[in-house]
Design an enzyme around this catalytic site. Structure first.
Site, PDB file in Angstrom:
ATOM      1  CB  CYS A  87      -1.248   1.763  13.200  1.00 29.87           C
ATOM      2  SG  CYS A  87      -0.105   2.546  12.193  1.00 29.87           S
ATOM      3  CG  HIS A 133      -4.323   5.158  12.144  1.00 31.45           C
ATOM      4  ND1 HIS A 133      -5.507   4.347  11.402  1.00 31.45           N
ATOM      5  CD2 HIS A 133      -3.325   4.439  12.039  1.00 31.45           C
ATOM      6  CE1 HIS A 133      -5.032   3.270  11.040  1.00 31.45           C
ATOM      7  NE2 HIS A 133      -3.656   3.167  11.502  1.00 31.45           N
ATOM      8  CE1 TYR A 169       0.559   1.082   4.566  1.00 30.23           C
ATOM      9  CE2 TYR A 169       0.566  -1.079   4.611  1.00 30.23           C
ATOM     10  CZ  TYR A 169       0.808   0.075   5.074  1.00 30.23           C
ATOM     11  OH  TYR A 169       1.204   0.055   6.557  1.00 30.23           O
TER      12      TYR A 169
END
Length: 399
Positions: free
Chosen positions: A344, A326, A307
């Protein structure tokens, strides 16, 4: 002495008596007074005045003087009448004359590769004038290295924020650098410097997290300091900043939760999904992370995992290895249940926004439970992975 004068005997003249009295008085004067011709009370000659003696530091004609080396004029047996130290452009260097005018000391660093000239005079105790004259030359570096700071004036940071000074090139004489660094805090707190990034950076952190609302000032007086190998400091640096409220994140990868504590009180508890544990490249690292930056919108890139420019909202960076908190609406079903991210901390949109709004650069994010620890290669702010003894051992002075 008391003189008693008896009445003259019959047949003697008063003039004879007067002469005797005068002789006695003159004799007393000779015993207690001093004569002329520069003699002392004991008849010794007073020492004559002395010609002024001028001492220059550095010595006349000296070379390779560093810009912060001692520079002064000292006069004995006299005083400085006038004094000036000028650079090749004829500009006078700032300095301070002592109250008794016996010495003059430089008041600012000098330039590199310049010849400086003394001029002036001193007056001796004998009243004669002696010139003050001479020259010396400052060092020409093989190179200079600048320094910059991660913290800025008047900013407020979280309680885990380290002070990081980064140089243009690795430093050889690290002890000389540390001697030129000063950290002052109110209230006082124990801390130490440590060298990281193969000598390109030196960080200062307290033994434990900063106390909330501490005021901090930093002085790096590095211009003119020999950093080793002929390289000298290119600039000084000063900065003053504050520590804000205490906010600590405690996240457990096995419980799949992220809790937020502010000033000792829990203010948030969010379900979360961490890095996929079956892939060492995706595991969220355990250890004390530090909030580095915040981004309302951020574009993630990891070509190795297929990605690029992947857009996320309410991103809070906590390391240089790609770890953020996030918003992740696509993994809400996994949050609180399993770890599926690429390293993350995935949160629901509302939870991510709430944490984003509360986060401050320098806040600690304590992550536990994963199979991979935070390491130096994971980023700039790995300062808290070291014990206090390990941290001090990485100082060129404390160690």
């Amino acid at each position: 002495m008391i003189l008693r004068v008896s009445t003259p005997a019959a047949g003697r003249r008063p003039a004879v008596l007067v002469a005797a009295v005068l002789a006695a008085l003159l004799g007393l004067t000779a015993c207690t007074g001093s004569g002329g011709g520069g003699q002392t009370a004991q008849g010794e000659t007073a020492p004559p005045g002395q010609s002024a003696k001028v001492a220059l530091e550095p010595a006349e004609g000296a070379g390779d003087i560093a810009p912060r080396d001692p520079v002064s004029v000292t006069v004995s047996d006299g005083t400085i009448a006038e004094i000036a130290l000028t650079n090749p452009e004829g500009e006078q260097v700032e300095g301070e004359l002592s109250e008794d005018r016996s010495s003059w000391t430089i008041g600012e660093p000098l330039g590199y590769g310049k010849t400086y000239t003394w001029s002036g005079s001193a007056e001796g105790t004998d009243g004669t004038t002696v010139p003050i004259e001479g020259t010396f030359t400052t060092v020409t570096p093989s190179a200079t290295s600048g320094v910059k700071s991660n913290v800025g004036d008047d900013n407020t940071y979280g309680v885990a924020m380290p002070i990081a000074l980064t140089f243009d090139a690795p430093v050889e004489d690290r002890a000389a650098v540390e001697k030129a660094l000063h950290v002052e805090t109110d209230p006082e707190i124990e801390g130490s410097w440590a060298w990281l990034d193969q000598g390109r950076a030196v960080h200062w952190r307290p033994k434990e997290y900063w106390r909330p609302h501490t005021e901090v000032s930093v002085r790096a007086e590095l211009y003119g300091v020999h950093l080793g190998g002929g390289v000298y400091g290119d600039n000084d640096l000063t900065v003053a900043f504050s520590i804000g409220r205490e906010q600590i994140v405690r996240a457990d990868t096995q419980e799949h939760r992220m809790a937020v504590y502010r000033d000792g009180e829990q203010v948030g508890d969010y379900p979360a999904s961490f890095g996929l544990e079956s892939d060492p490249g995706r595991v969220t690292r355990s250890g004390i992370h530090v909030v580095m930056s915040k981004h309302p919108t951020y574009f993630m890139n990891n070509p190795g995992y297929g990605y690029e420019d992947f857009e996320v909202q309410w991103a809070v960076r906590i390391s240089n290895n790609g770890e953020f908190t996030h918003s992740a609406p696509w993994s809400v079903a996994d949050q609180g249940n399993r770890n599926v991210s690429h390293g993350c901390i995935n949160l629901a949109p509302a939870d991510a926004k709430a944490y984003f709004d509360s986060a401050l650069q320098g806040d600690p994010v304590e992550i536990t439970g994963s199979s991979e620890p935070l390491q130096p290669r994971d980023g700039l702010y790995h300062d808290w992975i070291y014990s206090w003894e390990e941290w001090r051992s990485m100082s060129a002075l404390d160690g």
